[in-house]
Write a protein that holds these residues in place. Structure first.
Motif, mmCIF file in Angstrom:
data_model
loop_
_atom_site.group_PDB
_atom_site.id
_atom_site.type_symbol
_atom_site.label_atom_id
_atom_site.label_comp_id
_atom_site.label_asym_id
_atom_site.label_seq_id
_atom_site.Cartn_x
_atom_site.Cartn_y
_atom_site.Cartn_z
ATOM 1 N N MET A 242 36.234 20.673 22.100
ATOM 2 C CA MET A 242 35.865 19.683 23.110
ATOM 3 C C MET A 242 37.019 18.718 23.321
ATOM 4 S SD MET A 242 31.945 18.801 21.929
ATOM 5 C CE MET A 242 30.869 20.118 21.335
ATOM 6 N N ARG A 243 36.936 17.953 24.413
ATOM 7 C CA ARG A 243 37.898 16.879 24.617
ATOM 8 C C ARG A 243 37.644 15.806 23.568
ATOM 9 N NH1 ARG A 243 38.100 14.239 30.160
ATOM 10 N NH2 ARG A 243 40.185 13.646 29.491
ATOM 11 N N LEU A 244 38.724 15.241 23.049
ATOM 12 C CA LEU A 244 38.640 14.231 21.996
ATOM 13 C C LEU A 244 38.646 12.847 22.622
ATOM 14 C CD1 LEU A 244 38.779 13.271 19.050
ATOM 15 C CD2 LEU A 244 41.279 13.557 19.165
ATOM 16 N N LEU A 245 37.531 12.126 22.434
ATOM 17 C CA LEU A 245 37.399 10.746 22.891
ATOM 18 C C LEU A 245 37.381 9.847 21.654
ATOM 19 C CD1 LEU A 245 36.539 12.401 25.394
ATOM 20 C CD2 LEU A 245 34.789 10.682 25.852
ATOM 21 N N PRO A 246 38.554 9.367 21.223
ATOM 22 C CA PRO A 246 38.652 8.642 19.955
ATOM 23 C C PRO A 246 38.411 7.142 20.119
ATOM 24 C CG PRO A 246 40.821 8.913 20.868
ATOM 25 C CD PRO A 246 39.867 9.549 21.864
ATOM 26 N N ALA A 247 38.182 6.467 19.012
ATOM 27 C CA ALA A 247 38.026 5.015 19.038
ATOM 28 C C ALA A 247 39.365 4.303 19.151
ATOM 29 C CB ALA A 247 37.284 4.545 17.797
ATOM 30 N N HIS A 248 40.432 4.919 18.687
ATOM 31 C CA HIS A 248 41.760 4.297 18.748
ATOM 32 C C HIS A 248 42.745 5.341 19.252
ATOM 33 C CE1 HIS A 248 40.087 0.995 16.353
ATOM 34 N NE2 HIS A 248 39.610 1.915 15.523
ATOM 35 N N GLY A 249 43.311 5.119 20.414
ATOM 36 C CA GLY A 249 44.250 6.059 20.972
ATOM 37 C C GLY A 249 43.743 6.669 22.260
ATOM 38 N N PRO A 250 44.590 7.460 22.926
ATOM 39 C CA PRO A 250 44.214 8.056 24.208
ATOM 40 C C PRO A 250 43.307 9.265 24.048
ATOM 41 C CG PRO A 250 46.390 8.800 23.562
ATOM 42 C CD PRO A 250 45.972 7.795 22.523
#
Length: 340
Positions: A242-250
């Protein structure tokens, strides 16, 4: 690092509301330190309102920036139906508590955070000091105690959530179903939220694109937080990419690619940590002093008090995994764990 690379690493911190998928916007909010300078909150459309994944730190600047971003989406705080919080660290949890006091917004948190929440509300920090002694870092206890004296935010910024997410469960929204998945390691109750249909992974601090999350930084530390973390990474790897939607970073295209990098990183750190154990380095503090930290390979002696604490705790986590693997043995002498 070239200017272009430096700009690429910080561009994600710019304020605003950025669409990352239909009905999903990334909202970066400021943090009060030089290390992690921003945290991503994700606004997910939920009928006539929004659900926010994480909330940010209870700072006036963060609240104002969130309010402006929501206004950009045609919403206000009163339109936020619920906060789904990945874990209880203050940069993810405490702004939600502040807003709930005014707007009554529901807050949901993983059930594995209950012991640490109880410790926070009771002001029980002695467990961390005992850990420092076990790690051979008793010299850090008094400076850390002094640094925390008079800091009421650790208690006053927290209240229990409205509900505890009990495990791997579906969270139905108006237009999608999110899947809450426990991923202990960074904290014992950390959750990620999957949107399989949209192929999105709201990863919190579990999978970060540029850095590795701290391991076991909590008042109620798990027995082997690194073992938990590595197993959680493998669990995430078992789902479709899946696409990575992180808390810190793009946002990045592949969660699997970053999970593979993190697993390889910790294999290297295990080897490095094992090699550092010797006659002059048998405690977690001593071993931490013989290995480099961050991508700049900083020395432990050059780090501030808080980051020394994190580094020694992470070293202890790696040493304990090495014992579990049979690559090291440990013994406790006068309350200090020594490795050989």
């Amino acid at each position: 690092m070239t200017t272009d690379v430096a700009d690429a690493r910080t561009a994600w911190m710019e304020p605003g509301a950025f669409e990352v998928a239909p009905g999903v916007h990334r909202i970066p909010l400021p943090l009060p330190n030089d290390g992690l300078r921003a945290v991503n909150v994700y606004a997910v459309r939920d009928g006539d309102g929004l659900v926010l994944i994480d909330s940010g730190w209870a700072l006036a600047e963060a609240r104002q920036q969130l309010e402006r971003a929501l206004d950009q989406l045609g919403h206000g705080f009163e339109d936020v139906h619920r906060f789904l919080v990945t874990h209880l660290h203050r940069d993810h949890y405490t702004l939600g508590v502040t807003l709930r006091r005014t707007f009554g917004t529901r807050i949901s948190l993983g059930a594995g955070e209950q012991p640490s929440m109880a410790a926070i509300l009771a002001g029980r920090v002695e467990g961390q000091y005992r850990d420092l002694v076990r790690w051979g870092a008793g010299e850090l206890v008094e400076p850390l105690r002094q640094a925390r004296s008079g800091d009421r935010e650790g208690v006053d910024g927290y209240e229990p959530p409205d509900d505890w997410i009990p495990g791997a469960v579906d969270v139905p929204l108006a237009e999608r179903i999110l899947r809450a998945v426990p991923t202990p390691g960074h904290t014992n109750g950390h959750l990620v939220f999957l949107d399989p249909e949209a192929e999105l992974l709201f990863a919190g601090d579990h999978v970060l694109p540029h850095i590795t999350p701290s391991i076991g930084f909590e008042l109620a530390r798990a027995g082997s937080p690194l073992s938990d973390y590595l197993e959680s990474l493998r669990l995430v790897r078992s789902y479709p990419d899946m696409r990575l939607l992180p808390a810190h970073g793009p946002v990045t295209a592949s969660a699997h690619a970053r999970v593979d990098e993190l697993l390889a990183h910790h294999e290297r750190r295990l080897d490095l940590t094992c090699a550092a154990v010797g006659e002059t380095a048998s405690t977690a503090l001593e071993v931490a002093g013989r290995i480099g930290w961050t991508r700049h390979n900083r020395k432990l002696a050059d780090m501030d008090l808080f980051n020394k604490f994190l580094a020694v705790g992470e070293t202890a986590a790696h040493l304990d995994v090495l014992v579990r693997l049979g690559r090291l043995r440990s013994s406790t002498v006068d309350g200090v764990v020594r490795y050989a």
